[in-house]
Design a protein around this motif. Sequence first.
Motif, PDB file in Angstrom:
ATOM      1  N   ALA A 163     -13.829  30.793  29.759  1.00 48.45           N
ATOM      2  CA  ALA A 163     -12.646  31.572  29.399  1.00 48.45           C
ATOM      3  C   ALA A 163     -12.796  33.020  29.854  1.00 48.45           C
ATOM      4  O   ALA A 163     -11.862  33.806  29.753  1.00 48.45           O
ATOM      5  N   ARG A 164     -13.964  33.378  30.363  1.00 49.16           N
ATOM      6  CA  ARG A 164     -14.227  34.737  30.820  1.00 49.16           C
ATOM      7  C   ARG A 164     -13.768  34.852  32.275  1.00 49.16           C
ATOM      8  O   ARG A 164     -14.346  34.223  33.153  1.00 49.16           O
ATOM      9  N   ASP A 165     -12.756  35.680  32.521  1.00 46.49           N
ATOM     10  CA  ASP A 165     -12.126  35.675  33.843  1.00 46.49           C
ATOM     11  C   ASP A 165     -12.176  37.018  34.565  1.00 46.49           C
ATOM     12  O   ASP A 165     -11.415  37.245  35.504  1.00 46.49           O
ATOM     13  N   THR A 166     -13.093  37.913  34.178  1.00 49.34           N
ATOM     14  CA  THR A 166     -13.200  39.172  34.905  1.00 49.34           C
ATOM     15  C   THR A 166     -13.888  38.930  36.245  1.00 49.34           C
ATOM     16  O   THR A 166     -14.622  37.949  36.418  1.00 49.34           O
ATOM     17  N   VAL A 167     -13.667  39.829  37.189  1.00 52.60           N
ATOM     18  CA  VAL A 167     -14.320  39.712  38.496  1.00 52.60           C
ATOM     19  C   VAL A 167     -15.832  39.732  38.332  1.00 52.60           C
ATOM     20  O   VAL A 167     -16.559  38.966  38.981  1.00 52.60           O
ATOM     21  N   GLU A 168     -16.323  40.590  37.426  1.00 54.64           N
ATOM     22  CA  GLU A 168     -17.770  40.691  37.220  1.00 54.64           C
ATOM     23  C   GLU A 168     -18.360  39.366  36.739  1.00 54.64           C
ATOM     24  O   GLU A 168     -19.436  38.959  37.185  1.00 54.64           O
ATOM     25  N   ASP A 169     -17.646  38.695  35.830  1.00 52.96           N
ATOM     26  CA  ASP A 169     -18.124  37.403  35.339  1.00 52.96           C
ATOM     27  C   ASP A 169     -18.146  36.361  36.452  1.00 52.96           C
ATOM     28  O   ASP A 169     -19.086  35.569  36.578  1.00 52.96           O
ATOM     29  N   ARG A 170     -17.098  36.355  37.284  1.00 59.07           N
ATOM     30  CA  ARG A 170     -17.047  35.384  38.381  1.00 59.07           C
ATOM     31  C   ARG A 170     -18.160  35.638  39.387  1.00 59.07           C
ATOM     32  O   ARG A 170     -18.812  34.701  39.867  1.00 59.07           O
ATOM     33  N   ALA A 178     -20.263  19.908  36.148  1.00 56.59           N
ATOM     34  CA  ALA A 178     -19.274  20.843  35.603  1.00 56.59           C
ATOM     35  C   ALA A 178     -19.872  21.389  34.313  1.00 56.59           C
ATOM     36  O   ALA A 178     -20.110  20.628  33.363  1.00 56.59           O
ATOM     37  N   ILE A 179     -20.141  22.697  34.273  1.00 53.88           N
ATOM     38  CA  ILE A 179     -20.922  23.294  33.183  1.00 53.88           C
ATOM     39  C   ILE A 179     -20.144  24.425  32.515  1.00 53.88           C
ATOM     40  O   ILE A 179     -19.705  25.363  33.187  1.00 53.88           O
ATOM     41  N   ASP A 180     -20.011  24.336  31.195  1.00 53.01           N
ATOM     42  CA  ASP A 180     -19.378  25.413  30.444  1.00 53.01           C
ATOM     43  C   ASP A 180     -20.325  26.610  30.398  1.00 53.01           C
ATOM     44  O   ASP A 180     -21.549  26.445  30.294  1.00 53.01           O
ATOM     45  N   VAL A 181     -19.781  27.813  30.476  1.00 52.82           N
ATOM     46  CA  VAL A 181     -20.610  29.018  30.454  1.00 52.82           C
ATOM     47  C   VAL A 181     -21.139  29.300  29.054  1.00 52.82           C
ATOM     48  O   VAL A 181     -22.315  29.617  28.868  1.00 52.82           O
ATOM     49  N   MET A 182     -20.280  29.175  28.036  1.00 52.55           N
ATOM     50  CA  MET A 182     -20.650  29.547  26.667  1.00 52.55           C
ATOM     51  C   MET A 182     -21.299  28.370  25.938  1.00 52.55           C
ATOM     52  O   MET A 182     -20.695  27.748  25.067  1.00 52.55           O
ATOM     53  N   ASP A 206     -21.011  26.888  42.792  1.00 52.61           N
ATOM     54  CA  ASP A 206     -20.172  26.711  43.984  1.00 52.61           C
ATOM     55  C   ASP A 206     -18.719  27.054  43.706  1.00 52.61           C
ATOM     56  O   ASP A 206     -17.965  27.368  44.622  1.00 52.61           O
ATOM     57  N   ASP A 207     -18.330  26.969  42.439  1.00 51.96           N
ATOM     58  CA  ASP A 207     -16.946  27.269  42.075  1.00 51.96           C
ATOM     59  C   ASP A 207     -16.921  27.720  40.628  1.00 51.96           C
ATOM     60  O   ASP A 207     -17.887  27.525  39.864  1.00 51.96           O
ATOM     61  N   TYR A 208     -15.795  28.330  40.236  1.00 54.13           N
ATOM     62  CA  TYR A 208     -15.668  28.962  38.923  1.00 54.13           C
ATOM     63  C   TYR A 208     -14.236  28.735  38.462  1.00 54.13           C
ATOM     64  O   TYR A 208     -13.299  29.223  39.089  1.00 54.13           O
ATOM     65  N   LEU A 209     -14.064  27.971  37.393  1.00 54.57           N
ATOM     66  CA  LEU A 209     -12.726  27.611  36.930  1.00 54.57           C
ATOM     67  C   LEU A 209     -12.487  28.208  35.547  1.00 54.57           C
ATOM     68  O   LEU A 209     -13.279  28.010  34.620  1.00 54.57           O
ATOM     69  N   THR A 210     -11.395  28.973  35.421  1.00 55.49           N
ATOM     70  CA  THR A 210     -11.103  29.685  34.186  1.00 55.49           C
ATOM     71  C   THR A 210     -10.256  28.843  33.239  1.00 55.49           C
ATOM     72  O   THR A 210      -9.248  28.260  33.634  1.00 55.49           O
ATOM     73  N   LYS A 211     -10.661  28.788  31.991  1.00 57.60           N
ATOM     74  CA  LYS A 211      -9.903  28.095  30.949  1.00 57.60           C
ATOM     75  C   LYS A 211      -8.765  28.990  30.471  1.00 57.60           C
ATOM     76  O   LYS A 211      -8.917  30.214  30.429  1.00 57.60           O
ATOM     77  N   PRO A 212      -7.629  28.418  30.072  1.00 59.77           N
ATOM     78  CA  PRO A 212      -7.288  26.986  30.171  1.00 59.77           C
ATOM     79  C   PRO A 212      -6.892  26.629  31.595  1.00 59.77           C
ATOM     80  O   PRO A 212      -6.351  27.467  32.323  1.00 59.77           O
ATOM     81  N   PHE A 213      -7.205  25.427  32.018  1.00 57.57           N
ATOM     82  CA  PHE A 213      -6.874  24.994  33.363  1.00 57.57           C
ATOM     83  C   PHE A 213      -6.194  23.630  33.308  1.00 57.57           C
ATOM     84  O   PHE A 213      -6.367  22.862  32.357  1.00 57.57           O
ATOM     85  N   ALA A 214      -5.397  23.342  34.314  1.00 57.73           N
ATOM     86  CA  ALA A 214      -4.783  22.023  34.438  1.00 57.73           C
ATOM     87  C   ALA A 214      -5.850  21.053  34.937  1.00 57.73           C
ATOM     88  O   ALA A 214      -6.608  21.381  35.857  1.00 57.73           O
ATOM     89  N   PHE A 215      -5.920  19.874  34.328  1.00 60.84           N
ATOM     90  CA  PHE A 215      -6.957  18.924  34.729  1.00 60.84           C
ATOM     91  C   PHE A 215      -6.847  18.576  36.207  1.00 60.84           C
ATOM     92  O   PHE A 215      -7.853  18.358  36.885  1.00 60.84           O
TER      93      PHE A 215
END
Length: 224
Positions: free
Chosen positions: A80-87, A49-53, A96-105
Motif C-alpha cells: 500500500a506504500r506508493d511513494t517513489v522512494e518506496d518503489r 508475489a510478496i507483500d511488503v508489510m 522485478d515489479d512493484y504493485l500498489t494496493k488496492p489493485f485489480a486482479f
Amino acid sequence: MRILVVEDDEQMGALIERGLVADGYDVLRLSNGMDALIAVAHEDFGLAAIDVMLPQMSGFEVCRRIRETGSTMPVILLTARDTVEDRVFGLDSGADDYLTKPFAFAELTARVRALLRRQSMGTPLTLELGRLVLDSRDLRVSVAGHTISMSPKEFSLLRLLCSRAGAVVDRTTILEEIWDGTLHIDPNIVDQYISYLRRKIDSVAAGIRIVTVRGTGYTVELTE
C-alpha cells in the motif's frame, strides 16, 4: 507453473491464491518471510508475489535475501506504500515489479504473465561491449574479471542499453521493457537508475558511456 504467494492478510492472500489457481497456476501461500525463505531454498518456483508489510521480516528483506542466494526468480512486491522512494527501495531490493494496493486482479495476472514471458524468452547468456561482460545467468557485470555490483533492475537496464548500443532507447521503451509499462511508475525512476549506472560504469575503465539524448532517451557509446 508453481507460484509463491507471501501475504499475512488472510483475506487478501486467499483472494490472490484463488485467482491464480483459477488461471491455472499451482500456488503455495505463506504468511511470513522466514517460511518463504525456507520454501525457496527447498522448492522451485516460477515467480513470487510478496507483500511488503510482513511480520518479523519485511518483503523488502525477503526479496533481498532471495537475491543473495543467486536466484533469478521473478519477484513482484505488493504494498500500500506508493511513494517513489518506496518503489525505488523495493526495486533496489531485487524486485522485478512493484504493485500498489488496492489493485485489480487482472493487473496482477497481466504482470505475472509478462514476467514469466520475459523469463522464458531465452536471451543470450553473455553480452560483451567495450570491456564490459554481462552474464545473464548470474546477473553479473564485470570488467577485466572484476565484478561490478548491480541490482537486478540495474542489470536489466544496462543490458537493454548495451544490446542496442549506438541506437537511442526512448523512455517509454525502457519503462515498458524494464518496469512492464508506464502505469503507476514515475518516469523519473529511469533518470535515477541511469544515474546509478553511470556512477558504477564511470568508476571503472569499462570502455563505454551512457549518453543522454535530450527529449528522447539514452544511448550507449564506445569510448575506446
